[in-house]
Design a protein around this motif. Structure first.
Motif, PDB file in Angstrom:
ATOM      1  N   VAL A   1     -17.960  28.803   1.534  1.00 35.63           N
ATOM      2  CA  VAL A   1     -17.580  27.782   2.504  1.00 35.63           C
ATOM      3  C   VAL A   1     -16.641  28.391   3.526  1.00 35.63           C
ATOM      4  O   VAL A   1     -16.036  29.438   3.289  1.00 35.63           O
ATOM      5  N   GLN A   2     -16.483  27.702   4.629  1.00 37.72           N
ATOM      6  CA  GLN A   2     -15.512  28.118   5.634  1.00 37.72           C
ATOM      7  C   GLN A   2     -14.153  27.509   5.309  1.00 37.72           C
ATOM      8  O   GLN A   2     -14.052  26.510   4.597  1.00 37.72           O
TER       9      GLN A   2
ATOM     10  N   GLY B   1     -12.949  23.820   4.196  1.00 33.40           N
ATOM     11  CA  GLY B   1     -14.036  23.122   3.522  1.00 33.40           C
ATOM     12  C   GLY B   1     -13.696  22.728   2.098  1.00 33.40           C
ATOM     13  O   GLY B   1     -12.581  22.961   1.614  1.00 33.40           O
ATOM     14  N   SER B   2     -14.681  22.133   1.439  1.00 37.63           N
ATOM     15  CA  SER B   2     -14.497  21.625   0.077  1.00 37.63           C
ATOM     16  C   SER B   2     -15.639  22.072  -0.821  1.00 37.63           C
ATOM     17  O   SER B   2     -16.761  22.315  -0.356  1.00 37.63           O
TER      18      SER B   2
ATOM     19  N   ASN C   1     -10.314  20.889  -2.133  1.00 40.07           N
ATOM     20  CA  ASN C   1     -10.292  20.556  -0.712  1.00 40.07           C
ATOM     21  C   ASN C   1      -9.391  21.530   0.041  1.00 40.07           C
ATOM     22  O   ASN C   1      -8.585  22.230  -0.555  1.00 40.07           O
ATOM     23  N   SER C   2      -9.544  21.537   1.344  1.00 37.37           N
ATOM     24  CA  SER C   2      -8.716  22.394   2.208  1.00 37.37           C
ATOM     25  C   SER C   2      -8.719  23.835   1.710  1.00 37.37           C
ATOM     26  O   SER C   2      -7.660  24.477   1.629  1.00 37.37           O
TER      27      SER C   2
END
Length: 126
Positions: free
Chosen positions: A12-13, A16-17, A84-85
């Motif tokens: 993920v970037q 992202g989550s 998350n984050s």
């Protein structure tokens, strides 16, 4: 014999989550203590989050508080980690761990956990 199988990793970037899952196989009664750990290349394995099914108590390491959420629904044989984050420094192999226990085991000592999954890779790009 307790078997743990993780899934849900990926790429993920930043920001992202991902949601990791860990399913417990091979037992009638799942271990009461379960947790998530991670290991980045060249670093020691780090405890992230732990949950004790007896009273629902949860422990997080400071670096993931407010970003990661551990949960274990009433089905007892599955464990989740909502992340998350995500940041590049979260890149690591993530492991599910479990042990039979009568009290919470926390995240500060991986030796307290007797059963481990094979891991699922999480890669976060900037």
């Amino acid at each position: 014999q307790v078997q743990l199988v993780e899934s849900g990793g990926g790429s993920v970037q930043a920001g992202g989550s991902l949601k990791l899952s860990c399913v417990v196989f091979g037992v009638t009664y799942s271990p009461a203590c379960m947790g998530w750990f991670r290991q980045a290349p060249g670093k020691d394995r780090e405890g992230l989050a732990a949950i004790y099914h007896g009273d629902g108590s949860i422990d997080y390491t400071d670096s993931v508080k407010g970003r990661f959420t551990i949960s274990r629904p009433n089905a007892k044989n599955i464990l989740y980690l909502q992340m998350n984050s995500l940041q590049p420094e979260d890149t690591a192999m993530y492991y599910c761990a479990a042990t039979y226990c009568a009290r919470p085991q926390g995240v500060d000592n991986e030796l307290k956990y007797n059963y481990w999954g094979q891991g699922t890779q999480v890669t976060v790009s900037s």
